[in-house]
Design an enzyme around this catalytic site. Structure first.
Site, PDB file in Angstrom:
ATOM      1  N   GLY A   1      53.417  44.619  42.185  1.00  0.00           N
ATOM      2  CA  GLY A   1      52.511  46.248  42.369  1.00  0.00           C
ATOM      3  C   GLY A   1      51.208  45.809  40.949  1.00  0.00           C
ATOM      4  O   GLY A   1      51.296  45.038  39.740  1.00  0.00           O
ATOM      5  N   ASP A   2      50.374  46.084  41.081  1.00  0.00           N
ATOM      6  CA  ASP A   2      49.484  45.633  40.292  1.00  0.00           C
ATOM      7  C   ASP A   2      48.902  45.819  38.592  1.00  0.00           C
ATOM      8  O   ASP A   2      48.972  44.126  38.052  1.00  0.00           O
ATOM      9  CB  ASP A   2      47.937  46.606  40.972  1.00  0.00           C
ATOM     10  CG  ASP A   2      47.149  47.175  40.534  1.00  0.00           C
ATOM     11  OD1 ASP A   2      48.471  48.738  40.373  1.00  0.00           O
ATOM     12  OD2 ASP A   2      46.438  47.936  39.880  1.00  0.00           O
TER      13      ASP A   2
ATOM     14  N   ASN B   1      51.782  43.375  37.682  1.00  0.00           N
ATOM     15  CA  ASN B   1      51.454  42.012  37.813  1.00  0.00           C
ATOM     16  C   ASN B   1      50.838  41.245  36.122  1.00  0.00           C
ATOM     17  O   ASN B   1      50.987  40.672  35.989  1.00  0.00           O
ATOM     18  CB  ASN B   1      50.171  41.155  39.054  1.00  0.00           C
ATOM     19  CG  ASN B   1      51.233  41.905  40.420  1.00  0.00           C
ATOM     20  OD1 ASN B   1      52.198  42.073  40.535  1.00  0.00           O
ATOM     21  ND2 ASN B   1      50.592  42.349  40.772  1.00  0.00           N
TER      22      ASN B   1
ATOM     23  N   LYS C   1      34.660  41.037  38.297  1.00  0.00           N
ATOM     24  CA  LYS C   1      35.005  39.853  38.486  1.00  0.00           C
ATOM     25  C   LYS C   1      34.755  39.941  39.737  1.00  0.00           C
ATOM     26  O   LYS C   1      34.382  40.520  40.633  1.00  0.00           O
ATOM     27  CB  LYS C   1      36.716  40.031  38.588  1.00  0.00           C
ATOM     28  CG  LYS C   1      37.436  40.058  37.594  1.00  0.00           C
ATOM     29  CD  LYS C   1      38.531  40.815  37.774  1.00  0.00           C
ATOM     30  CE  LYS C   1      38.464  42.389  37.308  1.00  0.00           C
ATOM     31  NZ  LYS C   1      39.711  43.708  38.048  1.00  0.00           N
TER      32      LYS C   1
ATOM     33  N   ALA D   1      45.025  38.274  42.202  1.00  0.00           N
ATOM     34  CA  ALA D   1      44.134  37.247  41.067  1.00  0.00           C
ATOM     35  C   ALA D   1      43.641  38.153  40.640  1.00  0.00           C
ATOM     36  O   ALA D   1      42.908  38.160  39.164  1.00  0.00           O
ATOM     37  CB  ALA D   1      42.835  36.454  42.126  1.00  0.00           C
ATOM     38  N   GLY D   2      43.357  39.093  40.809  1.00  0.00           N
ATOM     39  CA  GLY D   2      42.894  39.947  39.829  1.00  0.00           C
ATOM     40  C   GLY D   2      43.423  41.080  38.299  1.00  0.00           C
ATOM     41  O   GLY D   2      43.332  40.801  37.520  1.00  0.00           O
ATOM     42  N   ASP D   3      44.543  40.750  38.916  1.00  0.00           N
ATOM     43  CA  ASP D   3      45.558  41.322  38.145  1.00  0.00           C
ATOM     44  C   ASP D   3      46.248  40.453  36.431  1.00  0.00           C
ATOM     45  O   ASP D   3      45.861  40.760  36.081  1.00  0.00           O
ATOM     46  CB  ASP D   3      46.421  41.520  39.346  1.00  0.00           C
ATOM     47  CG  ASP D   3      47.309  42.546  39.963  1.00  0.00           C
ATOM     48  OD1 ASP D   3      45.768  43.483  40.077  1.00  0.00           O
ATOM     49  OD2 ASP D   3      48.018  42.927  41.268  1.00  0.00           O
TER      50      ASP D   3
HETATM   51  P1  AMP Z   1      37.868  38.537  42.394  1.00  0.00           P
HETATM   52  O1  AMP Z   1      39.197  39.746  41.986  1.00  0.00           O
HETATM   53  O2  AMP Z   1      38.195  38.042  44.064  1.00  0.00           O
HETATM   54  O3  AMP Z   1      37.229  39.497  41.927  1.00  0.00           O
HETATM   55  O4  AMP Z   1      39.084  37.783  41.510  1.00  0.00           O
HETATM   56  C1  AMP Z   1      39.557  38.278  40.502  1.00  0.00           C
HETATM   57  C2  AMP Z   1      39.373  36.589  39.707  1.00  0.00           C
HETATM   58  O5  AMP Z   1      40.342  35.932  39.915  1.00  0.00           O
HETATM   59  C3  AMP Z   1      38.197  36.170  39.791  1.00  0.00           C
HETATM   60  O6  AMP Z   1      37.179  37.109  38.065  1.00  0.00           O
HETATM   61  C4  AMP Z   1      38.319  34.401  39.087  1.00  0.00           C
HETATM   62  O7  AMP Z   1      38.620  34.072  37.586  1.00  0.00           O
HETATM   63  C5  AMP Z   1      39.392  34.070  40.162  1.00  0.00           C
HETATM   64  N1  AMP Z   1      39.808  34.181  41.197  1.00  0.00           N
HETATM   65  C6  AMP Z   1      38.627  34.628  42.354  1.00  0.00           C
HETATM   66  N2  AMP Z   1      39.039  33.430  43.732  1.00  0.00           N
HETATM   67  C7  AMP Z   1      38.794  32.308  42.858  1.00  0.00           C
HETATM   68  C8  AMP Z   1      38.590  30.442  43.411  1.00  0.00           C
HETATM   69  N3  AMP Z   1      38.470  31.019  44.933  1.00  0.00           N
HETATM   70  N4  AMP Z   1      38.599  30.063  42.826  1.00  0.00           N
HETATM   71  C9  AMP Z   1      38.484  30.150  41.444  1.00  0.00           C
HETATM   72  N5  AMP Z   1      38.628  31.164  40.973  1.00  0.00           N
HETATM   73  C10 AMP Z   1      38.477  32.905  41.576  1.00  0.00           C
END
Ligand code: AMP
Length: 300
Positions: free
Chosen positions: A18-19, A22, A215, A246-248
């Protein structure tokens, strides 16, 4: 939520995600000296027991994990098709978490005023029942008045909302009450038509935020603190396995680093390292040992 993942024709893997959870997990794993509490509602069923045990095994505080007498947790099922595309099926319309606001009594809110920071996202705003938002905003105002920093990630899941306009209305309220915002460009694109990280920062400037962190996937992270706008370079990961959470992970580690006294640039780099590590593993929660090993190499 309960996460079910197909392992083969007749076997399901069970996990929890869950966000906000996480983010809590990754914050605590990187900054064990911080006390990190979950604020949520689960049921009194066996799966809820397992969920509570998992929170504890991640060293999260569970004093504010409320047990609803008749509701059960939401569940989602992840399948991956032949081309590697992920598909999610949700059973969450009647989840215990939708009832969380019922448990936020004046006494509970007073107990929460001792916290430094309260973090929430667009997902709880989407699932709270009609009429619950007013009480939630009042609770947040009380926390803010007591000096608790309010942090919001406008995570947008279209299918959870009755309309885009309603999401915009609630997010506006959230951003007005927040001290720190951690938006992803993609969420703002879908909701407001914002196309770039710079425009996302510009959008956030209409609110009285002391810290904005935008992000932008593998491209960059922008921060605006006071009048200082900075663009941070991210090292893209070439072998991406699953971008869930990733964002979490970024949010949890960024906030943990800031709460631990680290500067903006260093906090962004640690957060990006954590996010980049998580996306090299399937599911929302990366294995503890591999995650901790990478983060210790990064200086945690
Ligand atoms: P996002 O929610 O897609 O903006 O991703 C959240 C965070 O994950 C970003 O601010 C990056 O730090 C990291 N991230 C996402 N995709 C990648 C990627 N392909 N390679 C490296 N870091 C990534």
């Amino acid at each position: 939520m309960v996460e079910l993942r197909e392992q083969d024709e007749s076997t399901m893997g069970l996990s929890f995600a869950g966000d906000v959870y996480n983010s809590a997990v990754y914050m605590k794993r990187c900054f064990p000296q911080l006390s990190v509490s979950m604020v949520t509602a689960i049921g009194r069923d066996r799966l809820s027991d397992k969920m509570l045990n998992r929170f504890k095994s991640e060293s999260l505080e569970t004093e504010f994990v409320f047990r609803h007498p008749s509701k059960v947790p939401g569940i989602y099922f992840i399948e991956t098709d032949e081309s590697g595309e992920r598909r999610f099926t949700y059973w969450r319309n009647d989840s215990a978490a939708r009832k969380l606001v019922d448990f936020l009594s004046a006494e509970v809110i007073e107990q929460l005023t001792v916290a430094d920071t309260f973090f929430f996202s667009g997902i709880p705003l989407a699932i709270f029942e009609q009429g619950a938002h007013t009480k939630f905003w009042q609770s947040l105002e009380r926390l803010k008045a007591a000096g608790v920093k309010v942090v919001f990630d406008p995570n947008y899941r279209a299918q959870l909302w009755t309309s885009k306009e309603e999401a915009i209305r609630q997010f506006d309220k959230a951003l007005r009450l927040s001290d720190i915002a951690l938006p992803g460009v993609e969420d703002l694109t879908v909701l407001y038509g914002i196309q770039s990280a710079q425009d996302a920062v510009g959008f956030c400037q209409q609110y009285e935020l002391e810290e904005v962190v935008v992000k932008n996937g593998p491209h960059s992270v922008f921060t605006l603190v006071g009048n200082e706008l900075l663009s941070h370079t991210i090292t893209p990961v070439t072998k991406v396995v699953d971008t869930t959470s990733a964002g979490d992970a970024f949010n949890g580690v960024y906030l943990g680093a800031r709460l631990s006294g680290r500067g903006i640039g260093e906090s962004v780099q640690l957060a990006a390292k954590a996010a980049g590590t998580v996306i090299q593993h399937p599911g929302a929660i990366a294995p503890m040992a591999a995650f901790k090993q990478t983060m210790s190499e990064a200086g945690i």
